[in-house]
Design a protein around this motif. Structure first.
Motif, PDB file in Angstrom:
ATOM      1  N   GLU A 163      10.404   4.235   2.243  1.00 26.57           N
ATOM      2  CA  GLU A 163      10.548   4.604   0.840  1.00 26.57           C
ATOM      3  C   GLU A 163       9.560   3.783   0.004  1.00 26.57           C
ATOM      4  OE1 GLU A 163      13.824   4.398  -2.824  1.00 26.57           O
ATOM      5  OE2 GLU A 163      14.345   3.701  -0.798  1.00 26.57           O
ATOM      6  N   ILE A 164       8.785   4.475  -0.819  1.00 26.76           N
ATOM      7  CA  ILE A 164       7.823   3.797  -1.692  1.00 26.76           C
ATOM      8  C   ILE A 164       8.498   3.495  -3.026  1.00 26.76           C
ATOM      9  CG2 ILE A 164       5.539   3.887  -2.713  1.00 26.76           C
ATOM     10  CD1 ILE A 164       5.570   4.034   0.350  1.00 26.76           C
ATOM     11  N   GLU A 179      -6.814  -1.048  -9.044  1.00 22.13           N
ATOM     12  CA  GLU A 179      -7.203  -1.251 -10.439  1.00 22.13           C
ATOM     13  C   GLU A 179      -6.667  -0.121 -11.306  1.00 22.13           C
ATOM     14  OE1 GLU A 179     -11.228  -2.286 -13.058  1.00 22.13           O
ATOM     15  OE2 GLU A 179     -11.388  -1.631 -10.969  1.00 22.13           O
ATOM     16  N   ASP A 180      -6.044  -0.503 -12.421  1.00 22.90           N
ATOM     17  CA  ASP A 180      -5.478   0.453 -13.389  1.00 22.90           C
ATOM     18  C   ASP A 180      -4.319   1.259 -12.804  1.00 22.90           C
ATOM     19  OD1 ASP A 180      -7.387  -0.326 -15.306  1.00 22.90           O
ATOM     20  OD2 ASP A 180      -8.836   1.123 -14.519  1.00 22.90           O
ATOM     21  N   GLN A 181      -3.646   0.716 -11.794  1.00 17.86           N
ATOM     22  CA  GLN A 181      -2.509   1.392 -11.190  1.00 17.86           C
ATOM     23  C   GLN A 181      -1.283   0.487 -11.219  1.00 17.86           C
ATOM     24  OE1 GLN A 181      -2.513   4.547 -10.264  1.00 17.86           O
ATOM     25  NE2 GLN A 181      -4.712   4.874 -10.496  1.00 17.86           N
ATOM     26  N   ALA A 182      -0.139   1.086 -10.949  1.00 20.46           N
ATOM     27  CA  ALA A 182       1.104   0.311 -10.891  1.00 20.46           C
ATOM     28  C   ALA A 182       1.137  -0.538  -9.625  1.00 20.46           C
ATOM     29  CB  ALA A 182       2.298   1.255 -10.936  1.00 20.46           C
ATOM     30  N   LEU A 183       2.104  -1.448  -9.581  1.00 24.32           N
ATOM     31  CA  LEU A 183       2.355  -2.253  -8.388  1.00 24.32           C
ATOM     32  C   LEU A 183       3.487  -1.589  -7.608  1.00 24.32           C
ATOM     33  CD1 LEU A 183       1.908  -4.891  -6.745  1.00 24.32           C
ATOM     34  CD2 LEU A 183       3.647  -5.951  -8.211  1.00 24.32           C
ATOM     35  N   TYR A 184       3.245  -1.324  -6.316  1.00 21.73           N
ATOM     36  CA  TYR A 184       4.217  -0.631  -5.470  1.00 21.73           C
ATOM     37  C   TYR A 184       4.608  -1.521  -4.296  1.00 21.73           C
ATOM     38  CZ  TYR A 184       2.585   3.632  -7.850  1.00 21.73           C
ATOM     39  OH  TYR A 184       2.245   4.581  -8.779  1.00 21.73           O
TER      40      TYR A 184
END
Length: 711
Positions: free
Chosen positions: A212-213, A195-200
Motif C-alpha cells: 500500500e502506497i 522534486e515538487d512532489q509529495a513524500l510517500y
C-alpha cells in the motif's frame, strides 16, 4: 494533512525563511562528472559510490572515503550512462555493488573489493530507472532492492544460490510519481519522493503482493532523502535547495542546518550518510550530488552540526553488513524451486515463474535474455548523427517512386535545432534550421496558391509558433510563404499533429502545451500562395496532465493523444465535435507504463482495421492497439541490438512514425521509425547526439497481422 506538511505551512507563514540551527560546510570531494545519486559502502576502508550520468563515459565511480577532503578515485566502471549504484552486503559471503545502465537496461553486479563484474548475475530490466534503494529483511536476512522508474517500482531479490549471485525479480508495482530519491528505515519503511512532489512511503515485505502506497506529507521540498540509524531509532534526513532537515519516526521536526561553502549551489540529490568516524568528521559524513559555480560532482560535509541541531547522539558503530536477524527464517524454499515463497502448502512464485512448484519459466520464446512479455525486433538501419536532442520522426512517401521516400526528423535543442531529411538507409540528405521543432507530421496534396504541395508541420518551441515547410519532388525541404504562424501570447507550444476532414476536405493543425490545452487551427492558403491559420477550437486533453504525442485517424474522424503520466485518449477530430475524451489505455493497466510519448497510426488500405502504435518511454517499449473501437490491446515489442549491423538497441524512446506501404526491398511491407535517446557506439560509450532507428513493420507485426493491412 500530515505533521510535516502542517509544520511547513506554519513555518512559511511565520518566518520568511525558517530558522536554521547551524551550518554544514560542504566541500567538493569528487568533481568533473555528472552525478545524481551517491551511496556509502561500509567496510574496513569505507568507500563512496556515485553514478556517472555523462554520455561519453557513464557508469559509476568509486572513491576512497579518506580522512581529509581529497577522496581519490579507486575505480570508474564504464557500464553506460547510469543514475544508480548501491552496495549489497554478504551475498554468499561477499559484498557486491549493483548498478543499472540507462543505455541498455542491464542490472550488473560487481565484487565490492576487486570491482570485477560478476557476469553471470546480469539481469535485463527494460525501463527508464531513476533510483535504487536497498533493504535487508530482519526475518530472513535476505537482501532486496527497490528500483524506481516512471510511476513504477521493481522489487528485486539479491541472493546467492549454488555459489552464484542471483538477481531475481519479485514483483513490479505502481506508484503515483517517478521516484527520484528514496531511503529505508530498519523496520522496512521505504520513503520516496521527487522534486515538487509529495513524500510517500510503503512497507517493504517478502511478498509478491503489491504494498500500500501512503502519502506521508504534501508539498515537501525534497531533493534528497537518507536515513540515520541508531540502536533504537531511525531519523529521516531531508535535503532541499540549501538546507538539511531532520525528522523523527513520527515526522516531528528535530532540527535544521544550512548548507554553505559552495558558490551557486544546486543540489542534484543523492543524499547519503556514513555513520562512522573519519578524520575531521568524528561524528560521521554526509555526501550529496551537486552543481556549483566552479564544479560538478559530489560534495561532503560533517554530520556534527546536523546531529547537534537535532539532539541526536552520534551513533558511529552502525554496520549495515551485519545480519539483522538472530534466528533467520528463510521464506524462499527449495519446495518452490528456489523461485518463490513458501506459503503454508503452496508456493507464491516470483515474477517470471509459475506452476505448483514455481518450476515453469513463463517465457515462451526463450527470451534471448530479454523480458518474456515482449516481441524483440532489430533495426535494419539507424540515421547518421545530426543535431543535439532529437525527438520525433515522420515518413514522407514519394508519390511515384516509393524507394525514394524520406525520413523527416526534428531536433528540439538549441544546438542543431531544426529539421533533417534522411533516406531509407539513414543517410543524412539535408539539414534545415528552425526554431526548436518538436513533433513533426506530413501533409499531402495541400493546395498552396494553385499548386498541390506536400508540407511538413511541427510545433516550434523556440518561438512558440506553428512551423510549416514545403517538401519538393525530391523529398527535400523548402521554405514557404506564411510558413511561420503565431500562437496566442503566453502560450508555450509542446506537441502537435495534423488532421484533414473527410467531411469537408479542410486541413487542420493541432498543437498542445504542457498544461494539456489543445488548440485546433484551420490551415488555408491565399491565391498568391501564402499560408494562413485560424483558431477554430480549444479544449483540455486527457485529465489535464502533460501531453505531447498525438495522431489523427482521418477516415474515422478521431484524434488520439498521449497523456504522458496517465495513458492514451481518443477525441473527435472535427472542430464541431465533442471535446469530451475517452480513455482507451491507462498507465498501470499491466501493459502501458509512463511516460506515454509517441503515437502513430497504420490504417488498413481498404477497411476500418489497422493498428495504433504508442511508445512507452518508461520501459523503452512500444504497444500496439487495434485501430477500430474499442481499440483492444494487441501486442508489445522492443528493439534490441543488431550486432551484425553494429546497430544498438533503443532506450528512452520518444517520437515514432510508421507506414504500411511497400517502400523497397528492405521495407517491402512497411516501415517503423523511432527515436533513440541513448545511441551506443561500437567502440564504447554513448554518442552525444541521438539517432532514429528504422525497423521493418512486417518483422514487428508478423505475416498474419501485416496481411490484414492489405497493402
Amino acid at each position: 494533512m500530515g505533521r510535516l506538511a502542517c509544520w511547513l505551512v506554519f513555518a512559511s507563514l511565520v518566518f520568511p525563511s525558517f530558522a536554521q540551527d547551524g551550518n554544514v560546510t560542504l566541500v567538493p570531494a569528487a568533481v568533473g562528472f555528472e552525478a545524481d545519486n551517491t551511496a556509502f559502502y561500509y567496510s574496513s576502508s569505507p568507500r563512496l559510490l556515485a553514478n556517472d550520468g555523462s554520455a561519453a563515459d557513464g557508469g559509476f565511480r568509486v572513491f576512497a572515503a579518506n580522512k581529509n577532503s581529497s577522496w581519490p578515485e579507486l575505480a570508474h566502471l564504464k557500464t553506460g550512462r547510469s543514475k544508480v549504484a548501491v552496495p549489497v552486503y554478504d551475498v554468499g559471503g561477499r559484498d557486491v555493488l549493483i548498478t543499472i545502465a540507462a543505455t541498455e537496461s542491464i542490472v550488473r553486479a560487481f565484487d565490492a573489493e576487486t570491482f570485477v563484474e560478476i557476469k553471470h548475475a546480469r539481469k535485463y530490466l527494460l525501463g527508464d530507472w531513476s533510483m535504487l534503494c536497498g533493504w535487508r529483511s530482519g526475518l530472513s536476512g535476505n537482501s532486496y532492492l527497490f528500483l524506481f522508474g516512471k510511476k513504477m517500482v521493481v522489487q528485486l531479490l539479491v541472493r546467492s544460490h549454488n555459489k552464484r549471485v542471483r538477481i531475481l525479480e519479485v514483483q513490479t508495482f505502481s506508484i503515483p510519481i517517478e521516484g527520484e530519491t528514496c531511503t529505508v528505515f530498519q523496520d522496512g519503511t521505504v520513503f520516496f519522493s521527487a522534486e515538487d512532489q509529495a513524500l510517500y512511503s510503503f512497507a517493504a515485505s517478502e511478498s509478491t503482493q503489491a504494498p500500500e502506497i501512503k502519502t506521508v506529507a504534501e508539498d515537501v521540498p525534497v531533493l534528497g532523502l537518507a536515513a540515520y540509524h541508531t540502536g533504537t531509532k531511525d531519523f529521516l534526513f531531508v535535503v532541499d535547495s540549501d538546507a538539511l532537515h531532520v525528522y523523527d519516526r513520527r515526522l516531528d521536526l528535530k532540527g535544521s542546518v544550512q548548507l554553505i561553502g559552495i558558490s551557486d549551489l544546486s543540489v542534484e540529490g543523492g543524499l547519503s550518510i556514513l555513520q562512522s568516524a573519519s578524520g575531521p568528521n568524528p561524528s560521521g559524513t554526509l555526501a550529496l550530488a551537486f552543481e556549483g559555480e566552479d564544479d560538478t560532482g559530489v560534495a561532503i560535509g560533517s554530520l556534527q552540526a546536523v546531529l547537534a541541531a537535532s539532539n541526536i547522539r552520534p551513533y558511529t558503530i552502525f554496520n549495515p553488513s551485519k545480519t539483522t536477524c538472530r534466528k533467520c527464517t528463510q521464506p524462499i524454499s527449495d519446495l518452490c524451486s528456489d523461485n518463490g515463497y513458501r506459503q503454508r502448502n503452496s508456493c507464491d512464485c516470483l515474477a517470471g515463474f509459475s506452476g505448483r512448484h514455481c518450476s515453469k519459466v513463463t517465457c515462451q520464446n526463450g527470451c534471448s535474455g530479454h523480458d518474456c512479455s515482449f516481441v524483440t525486433v532489430k533495426a535494419k538501419y539507424e540515421t547518421e548523427a545530426n543535431g543535439g536532442d532529437g525527438d520525433d520522426p515522420a515518413i514522407w512517401i514519394h508519390s511515384t517512386r516509393p524507394d525514394q521516400s524520406r525520413i523527416v526528423t526534428t531536433t528540439k535543442s538549441e544546438e542543431g535545432a531544426g529539421f533533417a531529411i534522411f533516406d531509407l538507409q539513414g543517410k543524412l540528405l539535408q539539414q534545415m534550421p528552425s526554431e526548436e521543432p518538436n513533433n513533426v507530421d506530413v501533409i499531402y496534396n495541400f493546395t498552396v496558391g494553385a499548386e498541390a504541395t506536400d508540407l511538413t508541420f511541427a510545433a516550434c518551441r523556440g518561438d512558440n509558433t506553428l512551423c510549416l515547410l514545403k517538401i519538393n519532388s525530391t523529398g527535400l525541404l523548402e521554405s514557404v510563404e506564411g510558413g511561420v504562424q503565431p500562437t496566442p501570447e503566453d502560450y508555450e507550444v509542446y506537441g502537435s499533429c495534423t488532421y484533414r476532414s473527410p467531411k469537408s476536405g479542410r486541413q487542420y493543425l493541432f498543437v498542445n502545451n504542457k498544461e494539456a490545452e489543445y488548440l485546433q487551427y484551420e490551415l488555408t492558403s491565399t491565391a498568391n500562395g501564402t499560408l494562413k491559420t485560424a483558431l477554430v477550437r480549444n479544449f483540455t486533453g486527457g485529465s489535464g496532465g502533460q501531453v505531447e504525442g498525438c495522431v489523427s485517424d482521418e477516415e474515422q474522424g478521431y484524434l488520439f493523444l498521449g497523456e504522458e503520466p496517465e495513458g492514451l485518449w481518443r477525441y473527435d477530430a472535427e472542430p464541431d465535435g465533442s471535446s469530451t475524451g475517452l480513455q482507451i489505455a491507462k498507465v498501470g493497466d499491466g501493459n502501458l507504463y509512463a511516460d506515454v510519448e509517441g503515437v502513430t497510426l497504420v490504417p488498413a488500405k481498404n477497411s476500418s482495421s489497422g493498428y495504433l502504435f504508442v511508445s512507452s518511454q518508461g520501459r523503452s517499449t512500444y504497444l500496439v492497439y487495434e485501430r477500430a473501437p474499442p481499440h483492444a490491446y494487441v501486442m508489445q515489442f522492443t528493439i534490441v541490438d543488431n550486432k551484425e549491423a553494429d546497430i544498438d538497441h533503443v532506450s528512452n524512446t520518444d517520437g515514432i512514425a510508421a507506414v504500411g506501404n511497400s517502400l523497397n526491398n528492405d521495407f517491402p511491407k512497411g516501415l517503423f521509425v523511432t527515436h533513440d535517446d541513448a545511441n551506443e557506439l561500437v567502440e564504447g560509450g554513448t554518442a552525444e547526439q541521438a539517432s532514429f532507428k528504422l525497423v521493418s513493420l512486417e518483422e514487428i507485426l508478423g505475416k498474419d497481422r501485416i496481411a490484414r493491412l492489405g497493402y
